[in-house]
Design a protein around this motif. Structure first.
Motif, mmCIF file in Angstrom:
data_model
loop_
_atom_site.group_PDB
_atom_site.id
_atom_site.type_symbol
_atom_site.label_atom_id
_atom_site.label_comp_id
_atom_site.label_asym_id
_atom_site.label_seq_id
_atom_site.Cartn_x
_atom_site.Cartn_y
_atom_site.Cartn_z
ATOM 1 N N SER A 1 0.827 -1.209 0.000
ATOM 2 C CA SER A 1 0.000 0.000 0.000
ATOM 3 C C SER A 1 0.858 1.254 0.000
ATOM 4 O O SER A 1 0.584 2.215 -0.735
ATOM 5 C CB SER A 1 -0.918 -0.017 1.223
ATOM 6 O OG SER A 1 -1.671 1.168 1.302
ATOM 7 N N ALA B 1 2.385 1.831 -3.460
ATOM 8 C CA ALA B 1 1.380 2.265 -4.432
ATOM 9 C C ALA B 1 0.979 3.718 -4.202
ATOM 10 O O ALA B 1 0.818 4.493 -5.154
ATOM 11 C CB ALA B 1 0.155 1.357 -4.345
ATOM 12 N N GLU B 2 0.811 4.102 -2.958
ATOM 13 C CA GLU B 2 0.436 5.489 -2.633
ATOM 14 C C GLU B 2 1.491 6.482 -3.099
ATOM 15 O O GLU B 2 1.166 7.612 -3.479
ATOM 16 C CB GLU B 2 0.239 5.622 -1.125
ATOM 17 C CG GLU B 2 -1.018 4.962 -0.597
ATOM 18 C CD GLU B 2 -1.065 4.941 0.920
ATOM 19 O OE1 GLU B 2 -0.115 5.485 1.546
ATOM 20 O OE2 GLU B 2 -2.036 4.396 1.490
ATOM 21 N N ASN C 1 3.521 5.901 -5.634
ATOM 22 C CA ASN C 1 3.834 5.610 -7.033
ATOM 23 C C ASN C 1 5.257 5.076 -7.184
ATOM 24 O O ASN C 1 6.004 5.466 -8.085
ATOM 25 C CB ASN C 1 3.642 6.864 -7.903
ATOM 26 C CG ASN C 1 3.546 6.509 -9.378
ATOM 27 O OD1 ASN C 1 3.094 5.424 -9.744
ATOM 28 N ND2 ASN C 1 4.012 7.421 -10.230
ATOM 29 N N LYS D 1 1.815 -0.941 -11.830
ATOM 30 C CA LYS D 1 2.012 0.241 -10.989
ATOM 31 C C LYS D 1 1.051 0.307 -9.800
ATOM 32 O O LYS D 1 1.375 0.861 -8.764
ATOM 33 C CB LYS D 1 1.840 1.521 -11.828
ATOM 34 C CG LYS D 1 2.770 1.617 -13.024
ATOM 35 C CD LYS D 1 4.224 1.679 -12.613
ATOM 36 C CE LYS D 1 5.116 2.113 -13.760
ATOM 37 N NZ LYS D 1 5.090 1.185 -14.913
ATOM 38 N N ARG D 2 -0.125 -0.270 -9.949
ATOM 39 C CA ARG D 2 -1.096 -0.226 -8.851
ATOM 40 C C ARG D 2 -0.714 -1.225 -7.756
ATOM 41 O O ARG D 2 0.154 -2.071 -7.945
ATOM 42 C CB ARG D 2 -2.478 -0.560 -9.381
ATOM 43 C CG ARG D 2 -2.545 -1.932 -10.035
ATOM 44 C CD ARG D 2 -3.950 -2.310 -10.450
ATOM 45 N NE ARG D 2 -3.955 -3.535 -11.226
ATOM 46 C CZ ARG D 2 -3.824 -4.747 -10.739
ATOM 47 N NH1 ARG D 2 -3.652 -4.918 -9.438
ATOM 48 N NH2 ARG D 2 -3.837 -5.811 -11.523
ATOM 49 N N ASN D 3 -1.401 -1.134 -6.652
ATOM 50 C CA ASN D 3 -1.243 -2.113 -5.589
ATOM 51 C C ASN D 3 -1.750 -3.461 -6.100
ATOM 52 O O ASN D 3 -2.926 -3.572 -6.465
ATOM 53 C CB ASN D 3 -2.045 -1.681 -4.358
ATOM 54 C CG ASN D 3 -1.780 -2.568 -3.148
ATOM 55 O OD1 ASN D 3 -1.355 -3.705 -3.276
ATOM 56 N ND2 ASN D 3 -2.057 -2.042 -1.975
#
Length: 404
Positions: A115, A118-119, A121, A322-324
């Motif tokens: 998390s 991802a936050e 980037n 790139k996302r969680n």
């Protein structure tokens, strides 16, 4: 230029340096950038090393790495749990991408670190934490884009697989093979994490959480190791025209899941039966792609270093998700539903135990020095409850599920 901060210069760290030195030109041709190790964190800067890293590269102070302006990627290979967590967290907070091979820290802090990356980037990649040299996590995450993954299973620990293979083919007892494995470097001086299944459990926690897109915690996984297996058990398994492997499996079931690490008896002509010695294999099934199988070296200096550097290249190229990657499904633990036929050996041939154990027996294999039987189809938890009620200590039995 891409600057690397390398934390740890043990076996895998040395492998990273070796591959980087050998493949500099190829890596630049692929990425368009020079990749350079700027700093290496070690415990003892005075220790003699065969690797020449140049002046002022080695340090015992993490602050020199975290404050280095030219370092954009932190490669964490310390093997420590709490210290590595602090290093990774600070690296992400400072805006650095992170690559690690540390299964323990990924497993324990999976949701938090995923998390956080991802936050911000940033990349948080850990291919080497599960399959060593086997590329499995990236293909799994890519498959999830087009598939629902319903089951993932694998032989995930080379030490256990080596021990079971040697016992099966050479008729040796567990203690004898373990000693050889330690002498060859396959097993640690304290082999508990491997032989009791904790290493496999952590890898399954990572694989299962990704595959089913819902949190599967370490404590959600039923665990049986291999340390109680004997040459007697191997002989009984051979009579079934089968072999035995330590297999981890996470499976979707009615909006929930089952997750187990357990010695598993499989037919000699089955796929996993041919995964031998220190090799690993992972299999997962998707509703569109079907069954996919991955096989290779589960550990080792260069295979693991290769996986680490593949993550580094993915970060440089931006070729990672790139996302969680962790899903948000709320899955119920349905381990109480796990059932099947089991092989059970008890090293206490007491009349009372034999009398009570016959109620779950499909086939009695031995009543001499050991009670050995093949059970009827029964819930796993019921076997454990019965053994506990009879006062059969964990050291006195070996249990393995049977897959036809």
């Amino acid at each position: 230029m891409i600057g690397i901060g390398l934390l740890g210069l043990g076996t895998v760290g040395a492998g990273v340096v070796e591959i980087l030195n050998k493949r500099q030109e190829e890596l630049k041709a692929l990425t368009g950038k020079d990749i350079e190790i700027k700093k290496v964190l070690v415990k003892d800067i005075n220790k003699k090393r065969e690797i020449d890293l140049g002046e002022n590269i080695i340090t015992s102070d993490f602050e020199e790495i975290i404050n280095h302006e030219d370092i954009s990627i932190i490669v964490e290979l310390t093997g420590d749990l709490e210290q590595s967590y602090r290093y990774i967290k600070r690296a992400l907070n400072s805006g650095r991408d992170v690559v690690t091979a540390n299964k323990a820290v990924v497993s324990k802090h999976f949701e938090e670190l995923s998390s956080s990356a991802a936050e911000k980037n940033l990349g948080f990649l850990y291919e080497a934490s599960v399959g060593g040299g086997i590329p499995i996590l990236k293909p799994l995450q890519e498959a999830l884009t087009l598939n629902n993954i319903t089951v993932v299973q694998g032989i995930l620990n080379g030490t256990c697989n080596y021990i079971l293979t040697k016992m099966f083919y050479e008729g040796l007892d567990y203690g004898e093979v373990l000693k050889t494995a330690q002498e060859l470097g396959y097993a640690e001086a304290d082999p508990t994490a491997d032989v009791e299944g904790y290493d496999t459990l952590r890898k399954l926690r990572i694989l299962g959480t990704l595959a089913l897109q819902g949190e599967i915690r370490e404590e959600d996984i039923l665990l049986e190791g291999i340390s109680k297996i004997t040459a007697f058990d191997i002989e009984q398994i051979k009579k079934m025209k089968s072999t035995v492997k330590l297999i981890g499996e996470a499976k979707e079931l009615d909006e929930g899941f089952t997750a187990v690490v357990q010695p598993t008896i499989i037919k000699e002509d089955s796929y996993f039966a041919n995964v031998n010695m220190a090799f690993n294999s992972v299999v997962f099934s998707g509703d569109n792609v079907g069954e996919l199988k991955f096989y290779g070296s589960g550990a080792g200096k260069l295979p693991t270093a290769n996986a680490v550097l593949s993550d580094v290249v993915d970060i440089i190229m931006g070729s990672y998700i790139k996302r969680n990657p962790l899903g948000e499904r709320k899955l119920k633990n349905l381990n109480t539903r796990i059932k099947g036929e089991y092989y059970l050996r008890i090293s206490s041939p007491i009349e009372e135990i034999l009398k009570n154990i016959e109620s779950i027996s499909k086939e009695l294999l031995s009543t001499n020095d050991n009670i050995a039987l093949r059970t009827k189809e029964i819930e796993y938890i019921e076997i454990i409850k019965l053994l506990s009620s009879l006062g059969v200590h964990r050291d006195k039995y070996f249990l393995a599920r049977i897959l036809e």
